[in-house]
Design a protein around this motif. Structure first.
Motif, PDB file in Angstrom:
ATOM      1  N   PHE A  81       0.839  -1.186   0.000  1.00 28.42           N
ATOM      2  CA  PHE A  81       0.000   0.000   0.000  1.00 28.42           C
ATOM      3  C   PHE A  81       0.874   1.236   0.000  1.00 28.42           C
ATOM      4  O   PHE A  81       2.040   1.197   0.374  1.00 28.42           O
ATOM      5  N   THR A  82       0.267   2.339  -0.455  1.00 29.48           N
ATOM      6  CA  THR A  82       0.955   3.623  -0.483  1.00 29.48           C
ATOM      7  C   THR A  82       0.130   4.612   0.314  1.00 29.48           C
ATOM      8  O   THR A  82      -1.085   4.717   0.127  1.00 29.48           O
ATOM      9  N   PHE A  83       0.778   5.328   1.206  1.00 29.15           N
ATOM     10  CA  PHE A  83       0.124   6.358   2.000  1.00 29.15           C
ATOM     11  C   PHE A  83      -0.087   7.581   1.113  1.00 29.15           C
ATOM     12  O   PHE A  83       0.858   8.138   0.571  1.00 29.15           O
ATOM     13  N   LEU A  84      -1.346   7.991   0.927  1.00 33.85           N
ATOM     14  CA  LEU A  84      -1.668   9.117   0.056  1.00 33.85           C
ATOM     15  C   LEU A  84      -1.900  10.411   0.831  1.00 33.85           C
ATOM     16  O   LEU A  84      -1.925  11.484   0.238  1.00 33.85           O
ATOM     17  N   GLY A  85      -2.111  10.278   2.120  1.00 36.43           N
ATOM     18  CA  GLY A  85      -2.353  11.476   2.925  1.00 36.43           C
ATOM     19  C   GLY A  85      -3.268  11.180   4.095  1.00 36.43           C
ATOM     20  O   GLY A  85      -3.658  10.036   4.325  1.00 36.43           O
ATOM     21  N   GLN A  86      -3.604  12.222   4.804  1.00 34.16           N
ATOM     22  CA  GLN A  86      -4.462  12.098   5.979  1.00 34.16           C
ATOM     23  C   GLN A  86      -5.704  12.953   5.760  1.00 34.16           C
ATOM     24  O   GLN A  86      -5.622  14.043   5.201  1.00 34.16           O
ATOM     25  N   SER A  87      -6.842  12.457   6.160  1.00 36.58           N
ATOM     26  CA  SER A  87      -8.084  13.192   6.030  1.00 36.58           C
ATOM     27  C   SER A  87      -8.781  13.174   7.382  1.00 36.58           C
ATOM     28  O   SER A  87      -8.298  12.546   8.329  1.00 36.58           O
ATOM     29  N   GLU A  88      -9.925  13.813   7.439  1.00 36.32           N
ATOM     30  CA  GLU A  88     -10.656  13.850   8.705  1.00 36.32           C
ATOM     31  C   GLU A  88     -11.241  12.479   9.019  1.00 36.32           C
ATOM     32  O   GLU A  88     -11.342  11.612   8.154  1.00 36.32           O
ATOM     33  N   ASP A  89     -11.635  12.295  10.255  1.00 36.34           N
ATOM     34  CA  ASP A  89     -12.215  11.047  10.724  1.00 36.34           C
ATOM     35  C   ASP A  89     -13.503  10.755   9.933  1.00 36.34           C
ATOM     36  O   ASP A  89     -14.440  11.549   9.950  1.00 36.34           O
ATOM     37  N   PRO A  90     -13.561   9.599   9.226  1.00 44.47           N
ATOM     38  CA  PRO A  90     -14.749   9.301   8.427  1.00 44.47           C
ATOM     39  C   PRO A  90     -15.990   9.038   9.272  1.00 44.47           C
ATOM     40  O   PRO A  90     -17.102   9.055   8.765  1.00 44.47           O
ATOM     41  N   LEU A  91     -15.802   8.807  10.559  1.00 42.69           N
ATOM     42  CA  LEU A  91     -16.948   8.542  11.435  1.00 42.69           C
ATOM     43  C   LEU A  91     -17.315   9.735  12.307  1.00 42.69           C
ATOM     44  O   LEU A  91     -18.101   9.598  13.238  1.00 42.69           O
ATOM     45  N   ASP A  92     -16.760  10.889  12.008  1.00 47.06           N
ATOM     46  CA  ASP A  92     -17.079  12.101  12.762  1.00 47.06           C
ATOM     47  C   ASP A  92     -18.582  12.362  12.640  1.00 47.06           C
ATOM     48  O   ASP A  92     -19.093  12.563  11.540  1.00 47.06           O
ATOM     49  N   PRO A  93     -19.300  12.346  13.770  1.00 51.38           N
ATOM     50  CA  PRO A  93     -20.760  12.509  13.711  1.00 51.38           C
ATOM     51  C   PRO A  93     -21.200  13.819  13.050  1.00 51.38           C
ATOM     52  O   PRO A  93     -22.292  13.908  12.510  1.00 51.38           O
ATOM     53  N   ASN A  94     -20.340  14.830  13.070  1.00 50.13           N
ATOM     54  CA  ASN A  94     -20.706  16.101  12.443  1.00 50.13           C
ATOM     55  C   ASN A  94     -20.704  16.002  10.920  1.00 50.13           C
ATOM     56  O   ASN A  94     -21.326  16.818  10.251  1.00 50.13           O
TER      57      ASN A  94
END
Length: 186
Positions: A71-84
């Motif tokens: 696998f290749t790390f493409l970056g970081q994003s926000e939490d996909p389970l963030d209730p907001n």
């Protein structure tokens, strides 16, 4: 960044934080991108959210970590389970549930209770061309013609003469077809 059975400490799925964006290649040759939702250590399953079209629907992929070739790390994003950021259309979910329950009930009504496999096969075959329902162990066709055990043309009673003849012909044809199928003639 190759992983050998998910045990390479440099690329251990347990080390991937929630929200990491990855490009993954599996040992089966599949290639896809996804965002880490979670990693379940006891089952060794990585849960990924795949990129989707705009809108509330999401595609979730469950992947055994030992099937990850690299696998290749493409970056970081926000939490996909963030209730907001999560949206659940409860009205749509309840509507889907009601449709599924009605379909399951309709499917259950099409299964005869206390009938032979042959009787169920005849019912299924008749239902392809005629409206049928069960009345205990009797097949009711077009709400007027009744077919009782042993489900032969001679067992057909009721209804108009035309309806009665139609059911007899369809029943005769279906019995021949079932007989051919069971004797391996198809």
């Amino acid at each position: 960044m190759a992983m050998e059975g998910g045990n390479n400490n440099n690329n251990n799925p347990e080390d991937l934080a929630v929200g990491c964006l990855l490009s993954i290649r599996t040992t089966l040759g599949d290639e896809f991108e996804g965002q880490v939702v979670t990693f379940d250590r006891p089952s060794n399953i990585l849960v990924l959210q795949e990129p989707s079209r705009p809108g509330p629907r999401r595609n979730i992929r469950l992947l055994k970590a030992n099937y990850i070739k690299d696998f290749t790390f493409l970056g970081q994003s926000e939490d996909p389970l963030d209730p907001n950021n999560c949206y659940l259309d409860l009205t749509a979910l309840q509507a889907r549930e009601e449709v599924a329950i009605r379909q399951a009930e309709a499917d259950a009504e099409r299964i005869g209770v206390g009938v032979t496999t042959e009787a169920q096969s005849i019912f299924d075959a008749l239902s392809k061309t005629l409206p049928v329902r069960w009345d205990k162990t009797v097949i009711v066709v077009m709400n007027e013609v009744r077919v009782g055990s042993p489900y032969h043309p001679e067992s057909v009673v009721g209804g108009t003469p035309a309806a009665n003849e139609r059911v007899k012909k369809v029943l005769e044809f279906e019995r021949k077809r079932l007989q051919l199928r069971s004797s391996g003639g198809q």
